[in-house]
Structures are given as C-alpha cells and as structure tokens.
Scaffold this motif. Structure first.
Motif, short mmCIF file in Angstrom:
data_model
loop_
_atom_site.label_atom_id
_atom_site.label_comp_id
_atom_site.label_asym_id
_atom_site.label_seq_id
_atom_site.Cartn_x
_atom_site.Cartn_y
_atom_site.Cartn_z
N PRO A 158 0.81 -1.22 0.00
CA PRO A 158 0.00 0.00 0.00
C PRO A 158 0.84 1.26 0.00
O PRO A 158 0.44 2.27 -0.60
N PHE A 159 2.00 1.22 0.64
CA PHE A 159 2.87 2.39 0.66
C PHE A 159 3.50 2.62 -0.71
O PHE A 159 3.65 3.75 -1.16
N VAL A 160 3.87 1.51 -1.37
CA VAL A 160 4.45 1.60 -2.70
C VAL A 160 3.45 2.25 -3.67
O VAL A 160 3.81 3.12 -4.46
N PHE A 161 2.19 1.82 -3.58
CA PHE A 161 1.17 2.41 -4.46
C PHE A 161 1.06 3.92 -4.23
O PHE A 161 1.09 4.71 -5.18
N ALA A 162 0.94 4.32 -2.98
CA ALA A 162 0.74 5.74 -2.66
C ALA A 162 1.95 6.57 -3.10
O ALA A 162 1.80 7.64 -3.70
N LEU A 163 3.14 6.07 -2.78
CA LEU A 163 4.34 6.84 -3.11
C LEU A 163 4.57 6.91 -4.62
O LEU A 163 4.98 7.96 -5.14
N ALA A 164 4.28 5.82 -5.32
CA ALA A 164 4.45 5.83 -6.78
C ALA A 164 3.49 6.82 -7.42
O ALA A 164 3.85 7.54 -8.35
N PHE A 165 2.24 6.86 -6.92
CA PHE A 165 1.27 7.80 -7.50
C PHE A 165 1.68 9.25 -7.22
O PHE A 165 1.64 10.10 -8.12
N ILE A 166 2.07 9.52 -5.99
CA ILE A 166 2.50 10.89 -5.64
C ILE A 166 3.70 11.31 -6.49
O ILE A 166 3.77 12.44 -7.00
#
Length: 272
Positions: free
Chosen positions: A207-215
């Motif tokens: 979940p952190f990877v998804f959020a950071l990649a989108f940001i």
C-alpha cells in the motif's frame, strides 16, 4: 538527400503488423534493417520484408537476452535499436545523419536519444518520463551490452555518451486495455527475475508503494499538468508497482500459479 550509414537498425517484433512499416521507414539512412520476430501470426514478417528488412525468427528469450541475441545477427557493429511502436522524427533523422559519422569513427560506445510519448492519441506535454526521456539506443555491440533482465533491461557501457537534441516518438499502446495486458506481462517477467534472485516477498510495503508511486508520478513528475491523461498514466504506473508485488507474493505462496498464468498470457498472444 539520405546517405546510407554503415549501421543496422534492429526491431524486435511479435504481431506488429500495424506499426512495423512506420518504424522501418523512419530510418532511411540505415544500411541494414533487421527484424527479429518471436512468432507473429499476423503479417508482420511479410510487411517488414516489403519495407526492406531482413527477418529471422527467435523464440522469446526475455527483453535483455533477445536484444543481445539480435546484436549478434547484425552485419554492422553499430546498432540503432527501436521498438516497433517507436519511430524517428524528421529532425532526429537530420541530426543523426550529421552527428553519427564522427561517433562511429571514434572509440565511443553509445549515444543517448530522447523519447517523447504519445499517450491516448496525443503527445504528453508535461509528465517528465514522457517528455525527453533519455535512452541509450545507439551503440557499438563490442563496447556495450544489454543487461540480462527479462524486462526493464538497460544498456551497459563505459564512458560518456553524446545526447541527441531532437526526439524520437513512442506511440504507446493504442488503448488502456492493451496497456493493461502489457502491465500483466511486464509484471510476470519482473517477478520471475525476483524469483531467480530469491527476493523476499514484503507484502506490507504494497500500500505504501502504491501511494508513493502515485505521488511521485502525479505531483513530482508533473503528471497533473497533463490533465486526466496525466492522472491515468500516474494511476497505471502506481497500480503496476503494487500489482507486481502482489503477484510475486502469489508466486511464492502458490507455485502452480506460475504455469497457469504463463498459459493464460500465451493464449492472449503474449510471451511470458
């Protein structure tokens, strides 16, 4: 007037009948054009031959190994490598004809080209990875070599490399449906590389990877300035980052899924 240069244009294909002619015709100065096909069931090979290419078959080895195999089949040591959905602009054709002869007489290993992305039918204007992305695509086969990665391969070489100013174009995925198929394939290949290295599966990161990649893509790489297309490309990149971790976890938890997924991708016309 176009003067042939002693180099080989290499294009790797599978079912690229709609694109291969444009790609080949965009490099009028190549003394040789080579298409390495991994099993097209459409007219790719016939069209390539009609547009001046020598063709040969090689079962799919993975992106890095396939590129390295293709390099061994070239008649010239200097190679320009494009994908079937890429093509040179007139400005880059002119620049390469002016600058490549000096590089080819030197002891240099490679040159960097800038790639511009066409996404959802129009060029991206602001999203950083899609505007002037620097890629090593011209090289001497005895001084540079592609990494052996199944996907996200890179050209390895020593020393400085000149960078061309004019871009070449990447007409990326005619639809989001086709993009998602490619995401599935690339994730499968990346996960196999991780399996080879026995990389730990850290699902808690997902979940952190998804959020950071989108940001990173939407804000830091300026995707938001390209409107909803920028949102779509940022969301797709973040989903890919998360999905390949979930798929890798599944591969380790349920090893038979490796074969069933490979069979499904093959039925869809993809080479895992």
């Amino acid at each position: 007037m176009t003067h042939p240069l002693p180099l080989t244009l290499v294009v790797m294909t599978r079912n690229e009948a709609a694109k291969i002619a444009r790609c080949l015709d965009s490099v009028p100065f190549a003394a040789e054009k080579l298409v390495v096909d991994s099993g097209s069931t459409d007219d790719t090979v016939a069209i390539a031959q009609a547009h001046g290419a020598r063709t040969l078959h090689q079962d799919w080895l993975g992106f890095g190994p396939q590129r390295n195999f293709a390099a061994t089949q070239c008649s010239h040591p200097w190679i320009l490598m494009l994908d079937a959905d890429e093509y040179l602009t007139p400005a880059l054709i002119e620049e390469l004809q002016l600058r490549l002869p000096a590089l080819m007489q030197s002891d240099g290993a490679a040159a960097i080209l800038r790639r511009h992305l066409i996404y959802m039918g129009r060029p991206m204007r602001w999203y950083r990875p899609a505007v002037g992305e620097k890629m090593a695509r011209f090289y001497h086969r005895e001084r540079a070599r592609w990494s052996d990665a199944r996907v996200h391969e890179s050209l390895k070489f020593q020393g400085a490399a000149p960078t061309m100013k004019a871009p070449f174009l990447h007409d990326n995925n005619p639809s989001l449906a086709e993009k998602q198929l490619k995401v599935l394939l690339y994730a499968e290949l990346k996960c196999r590389d991780w399996l080879d290295k026995d990389k730990p599966a850290r699902m808690w990161q997902t979940p952190f990877v998804f959020a950071l990649a989108f940001i990173k893509d939407y804000l830091l790489r300026l995707g938001f300035l390209d409107g909803w297309r920028g949102y779509a490309i940022s969301q797709t990149a973040a989903s890919y980052a998360a999905y390949k971790r979930m798929r890798y976890y599944e591969m380790r938890q349920n090893p038979p899924s490796r074969d069933t997924a490979a069979n499904a991708l093959t039925r869809a016309g993809l080479d895992p």
